[in-house]
Design a protein around this motif. Structure first.
Motif, PDB file in Angstrom:
ATOM      1  N   GLY A   1      28.467  10.008 -22.993  1.00 59.74           N
ATOM      2  CA  GLY A   1      29.019   8.945 -22.060  1.00 59.74           C
ATOM      3  C   GLY A   1      28.527   7.594 -22.609  1.00 59.74           C
ATOM      4  O   GLY A   1      28.658   6.727 -21.601  1.00 59.74           O
ATOM      5  N   ARG A   2      28.284   7.435 -23.914  1.00 64.23           N
ATOM      6  CA  ARG A   2      27.931   6.207 -24.153  1.00 64.23           C
ATOM      7  C   ARG A   2      28.932   5.690 -25.402  1.00 64.23           C
ATOM      8  O   ARG A   2      29.375   6.379 -26.121  1.00 64.23           O
ATOM      9  N   ILE A   3      28.738   4.287 -25.423  1.00 61.86           N
ATOM     10  CA  ILE A   3      29.523   3.745 -26.325  1.00 61.86           C
ATOM     11  C   ILE A   3      28.581   3.550 -27.696  1.00 61.86           C
ATOM     12  O   ILE A   3      27.617   2.969 -27.780  1.00 61.86           O
ATOM     13  N   ALA A   4      29.470   3.831 -28.873  1.00 63.26           N
ATOM     14  CA  ALA A   4      28.828   3.682 -30.031  1.00 63.26           C
ATOM     15  C   ALA A   4      28.657   2.289 -30.757  1.00 63.26           C
ATOM     16  O   ALA A   4      29.164   1.843 -31.655  1.00 63.26           O
ATOM     17  N   GLY A   5      28.143   1.229 -30.088  1.00 66.36           N
ATOM     18  CA  GLY A   5      28.048   0.054 -30.283  1.00 66.36           C
ATOM     19  C   GLY A   5      26.559  -0.113 -30.769  1.00 66.36           C
ATOM     20  O   GLY A   5      25.511   0.058 -29.926  1.00 66.36           O
ATOM     21  N   ILE A   6      26.577  -0.623 -32.085  1.00 70.43           N
ATOM     22  CA  ILE A   6      24.988  -0.431 -32.800  1.00 70.43           C
ATOM     23  C   ILE A   6      24.159  -1.518 -32.030  1.00 70.43           C
ATOM     24  O   ILE A   6      22.944  -1.147 -31.692  1.00 70.43           O
ATOM     25  N   SER A   7      24.668  -2.969 -31.776  1.00 70.32           N
ATOM     26  CA  SER A   7      23.463  -3.959 -31.198  1.00 70.32           C
ATOM     27  C   SER A   7      23.299  -3.373 -29.558  1.00 70.32           C
ATOM     28  O   SER A   7      22.077  -3.468 -29.284  1.00 70.32           O
ATOM     29  N   GLY A   8      24.193  -2.728 -29.087  1.00 71.81           N
ATOM     30  CA  GLY A   8      23.804  -1.997 -27.464  1.00 71.81           C
ATOM     31  C   GLY A   8      22.796  -0.634 -27.611  1.00 71.81           C
ATOM     32  O   GLY A   8      21.800  -0.928 -27.105  1.00 71.81           O
ATOM     33  N   ILE A   9      22.965  -0.076 -28.727  1.00 68.24           N
ATOM     34  CA  ILE A   9      22.009   1.147 -29.068  1.00 68.24           C
ATOM     35  C   ILE A   9      20.677   0.450 -29.355  1.00 68.24           C
ATOM     36  O   ILE A   9      19.732   0.845 -28.891  1.00 68.24           O
ATOM     37  N   LEU A  10      20.756  -0.408 -30.290  1.00 65.49           N
ATOM     38  CA  LEU A  10      19.248  -1.168 -30.774  1.00 65.49           C
ATOM     39  C   LEU A  10      18.903  -2.017 -29.491  1.00 65.49           C
ATOM     40  O   LEU A  10      17.730  -1.905 -29.293  1.00 65.49           O
ATOM     41  N   GLY A  11      19.536  -2.582 -28.760  1.00 68.37           N
ATOM     42  CA  GLY A  11      19.158  -3.337 -27.725  1.00 68.37           C
ATOM     43  C   GLY A  11      18.684  -2.571 -26.633  1.00 68.37           C
ATOM     44  O   GLY A  11      17.407  -3.157 -26.101  1.00 68.37           O
ATOM     45  N   GLY A  12      19.262  -1.231 -26.471  1.00 68.22           N
ATOM     46  CA  GLY A  12      18.482  -0.350 -25.468  1.00 68.22           C
ATOM     47  C   GLY A  12      17.089   0.075 -25.896  1.00 68.22           C
ATOM     48  O   GLY A  12      16.208   0.452 -24.923  1.00 68.22           O
ATOM     49  N   LEU A  13      16.643  -0.206 -27.098  1.00 71.17           N
ATOM     50  CA  LEU A  13      15.281   0.195 -27.522  1.00 71.17           C
ATOM     51  C   LEU A  13      14.256  -0.784 -27.333  1.00 71.17           C
ATOM     52  O   LEU A  13      13.060  -0.535 -27.021  1.00 71.17           O
ATOM     53  N   LEU A  14      14.941  -2.177 -26.867  1.00 70.90           N
ATOM     54  CA  LEU A  14      14.079  -3.369 -26.503  1.00 70.90           C
ATOM     55  C   LEU A  14      13.424  -3.174 -24.975  1.00 70.90           C
ATOM     56  O   LEU A  14      12.509  -3.817 -24.714  1.00 70.90           O
ATOM     57  N   HIS A  15      14.447  -2.474 -24.215  1.00 70.07           N
ATOM     58  CA  HIS A  15      13.921  -2.494 -22.963  1.00 70.07           C
ATOM     59  C   HIS A  15      14.358  -0.822 -22.770  1.00 70.07           C
ATOM     60  O   HIS A  15      15.165  -0.394 -21.891  1.00 70.07           O
TER      61      HIS A  15
END
Length: 143
Positions: free
Chosen positions: A32-46
């Motif tokens: 159920g997730r979008i494969a946007g790299i910036s969003g995936i990486l950003g999710g690791l920051l929070h």
């Protein structure tokens, strides 16, 4: 403009595009997730509970895939005509753009366009236009 027929690889490009599409569709379908790299990486920051493993696995796949490819075929030579400070500045500008654009080319261009998102169409057209203008200015006006 001439086509570099020696390095023209339509079949590997097609295979790569199909793999990217399959990966994006699978992530959306099964997670159920979008494969946007910036969003995936950003999710690791929070980080959120139960949300880390798939993000780390996805990003690890981006690093491991070319290494695995290199086992079967020679990797292309990489030539970057820019200094380290130019690359740092470019990376920061791309990061800033993904924050203002609420996503990156993978999220908007691959996933958003396939979902027929008008917002992603505008974002992708903006990315492309900015790229065209940048190349024109650097290669035609400043060289």
């Amino acid at each position: 403009m001439a086509v570099d027929w020696i390095n023209f690889t339509p079949w590997t490009a097609l295979a790569g595009g199909l793999l990217i599409g399959l990966a994006a569709a699978a992530l959306l379908l099964f997670n159920g997730r979008i494969a946007g790299i910036s969003g995936i990486l950003g999710g690791l920051l929070h980080p959120k509970r139960g949300d880390m493993a798939w993000r780390v696995a996805f990003l690890a796949g981006l690093v491991i895939a070319p290494l695995a490819y290199g086992v079967f075929a020679p990797l292309p030579d990489v030539r970057i005509d820019a200094g380290p400070w130019t690359l740092v500045a470019a990376g920061l500008l791309v990061g800033l753009g993904t924050r203002y654009g609420s996503g990156c080319t993978s999220g908007h261009g691959v996933c958003g366009l396939s979902r027929m998102s008008p917002r992603s169409l505008v974002a992708t057209l903006s990315f492309m236009l900015a790229g065209f203008v940048t190349v024109y200015v650097l290669r035609q006006l400043l060289s």
